[in-house]
Enzyme design. Structure first.
Site, PDB file in Angstrom:
ATOM      1  N   GLY A  46       0.839  -1.190   0.000  1.00 58.59           N
ATOM      2  CA  GLY A  46       0.000   0.000   0.000  1.00 58.59           C
ATOM      3  C   GLY A  46       0.872   1.236   0.000  1.00 58.59           C
ATOM      4  N   GLN A  51       3.143  10.007   1.268  1.00 55.27           N
ATOM      5  CA  GLN A  51       4.423   9.283   1.302  1.00 55.27           C
ATOM      6  C   GLN A  51       5.316   9.621   0.103  1.00 55.27           C
ATOM      7  OE1 GLN A  51       2.440   5.263   2.130  1.00 55.27           O
ATOM      8  NE2 GLN A  51       4.342   5.107   3.286  1.00 55.27           N
ATOM      9  N   CYS A  91       5.844  -0.103   7.405  1.00 47.93           N
ATOM     10  CA  CYS A  91       5.498   1.065   6.589  1.00 47.93           C
ATOM     11  C   CYS A  91       6.704   1.442   5.748  1.00 47.93           C
ATOM     12  CB  CYS A  91       5.102   2.218   7.510  1.00 47.93           C
ATOM     13  SG  CYS A  91       4.617   3.702   6.618  1.00 47.93           S
ATOM     14  N   LEU A  92       6.462   1.733   4.471  1.00 51.78           N
ATOM     15  CA  LEU A  92       7.572   2.116   3.587  1.00 51.78           C
ATOM     16  C   LEU A  92       8.246   3.409   4.057  1.00 51.78           C
ATOM     17  CD1 LEU A  92       5.973   1.343   0.096  1.00 51.78           C
ATOM     18  CD2 LEU A  92       7.690  -0.017   1.321  1.00 51.78           C
ATOM     19  N   HIS A 133      -4.574   1.311   7.363  1.00 53.65           N
ATOM     20  CA  HIS A 133      -3.232   1.897   7.474  1.00 53.65           C
ATOM     21  C   HIS A 133      -3.067   3.060   6.469  1.00 53.65           C
ATOM     22  CE1 HIS A 133       1.355   1.239   7.841  1.00 53.65           C
ATOM     23  NE2 HIS A 133       1.235   2.087   6.841  1.00 53.65           N
ATOM     24  N   GLU A 134      -3.526   2.837   5.232  1.00 57.10           N
ATOM     25  CA  GLU A 134      -3.379   3.884   4.196  1.00 57.10           C
ATOM     26  C   GLU A 134      -4.290   5.080   4.471  1.00 57.10           C
ATOM     27  OE1 GLU A 134      -0.818   3.599   2.528  1.00 57.10           O
ATOM     28  OE2 GLU A 134      -0.552   1.483   2.988  1.00 57.10           O
ATOM     29  N   HIS A 137      -2.782   7.357   6.900  1.00 53.37           N
ATOM     30  CA  HIS A 137      -1.778   8.248   6.301  1.00 53.37           C
ATOM     31  C   HIS A 137      -2.411   9.539   5.802  1.00 53.37           C
ATOM     32  CE1 HIS A 137       2.123   6.318   6.207  1.00 53.37           C
ATOM     33  NE2 HIS A 137       1.642   5.188   5.727  1.00 53.37           N
TER      34      HIS A 137
HETATM   35 ZN    ZN Z   1       2.524   3.324   5.762  1.00 57.25          ZN
END
Ligand code: ZN
Length: 167
Positions: A46, A51, A91-92, A133-134, A137
């Site tokens: 995701g 991000q 998380c990226l 989660h997304e 963000h």
């Molecule tokens: Zn994330």
């Protein structure tokens, strides 16, 4: 299409509230295509627009279980939450840190597609967790914000050790 740079914690953009998308034209389509490429290149499941430095309510998700299916979410809103589930998340934007987080098990949400057409979606398990989660963000919330006080202390120590020397 291009692979974009992923913003890393503690980049302040990750703590900001995103704005709703109102234009569903080529600019949005390019953003979605770039986000897809960036997510796949990073082997993530995701990716949310902040991000990659864009403060708009856009996310892409592909949990890649059995068959890969890309879901594009524009202006997503969780409508209902049901049950609880705990799973390990990463998380990226916080590479290599993983911790168990409790979230709703099942959700329903509304969102728009890349042409502005509204749709509703029911999600369970990993897909539900990933979408929550997304969406977090897009509201400036990171998964580490859900940690208990004790685990947050562990995260702070981990950060000191792992992120100080990173450029
Ligand atoms: Zn994330």
């Amino acid at each position: 299409m291009s692979v974009l740079e992923i913003r890393k914690f503690p980049d302040p953009i990750l703590k900001e509230q995103c704005s709703s998308v109102t234009e569903f034209g080529p600019q949005l389509h390019r953003l979605l295509d770039d986000m897809r490429e960036t997510m796949y290149a990073a082997e993530g499941i995701g990716l949310a627009a902040p991000q990659i430095g864009e403060k708009v309510c856009v996310a892409v998700v592909d949990i890649g279980v059995e068959t890969s299916e890309l879901i594009e979410l524009i202006n997503p809103v969780v409508l209902t939450r049901e049950g609880k589930t705990s799973s390990e998340e990463g998380c990226l934007s916080i590479p290599r840190f993983r911790e168990t987080i409790e979230r709703a098990k099942g959700i329903t949400l509304s969102a728009q597609d890349r042409h502005g057409k509204p749709f509703e979606l029911e999600a369970d398990g990993l897909l539900s967790v990933c979408i929550q989660h997304e969406i977090d963000h897009l509201n400036g919330i990171l998964f580490v914000d859900h940690l208990s006080r004790l685990k947050r202390e562990l995260f702070r120590r981990w950060l000191k050790k792992n992120m100080q020397n990173e450029s």
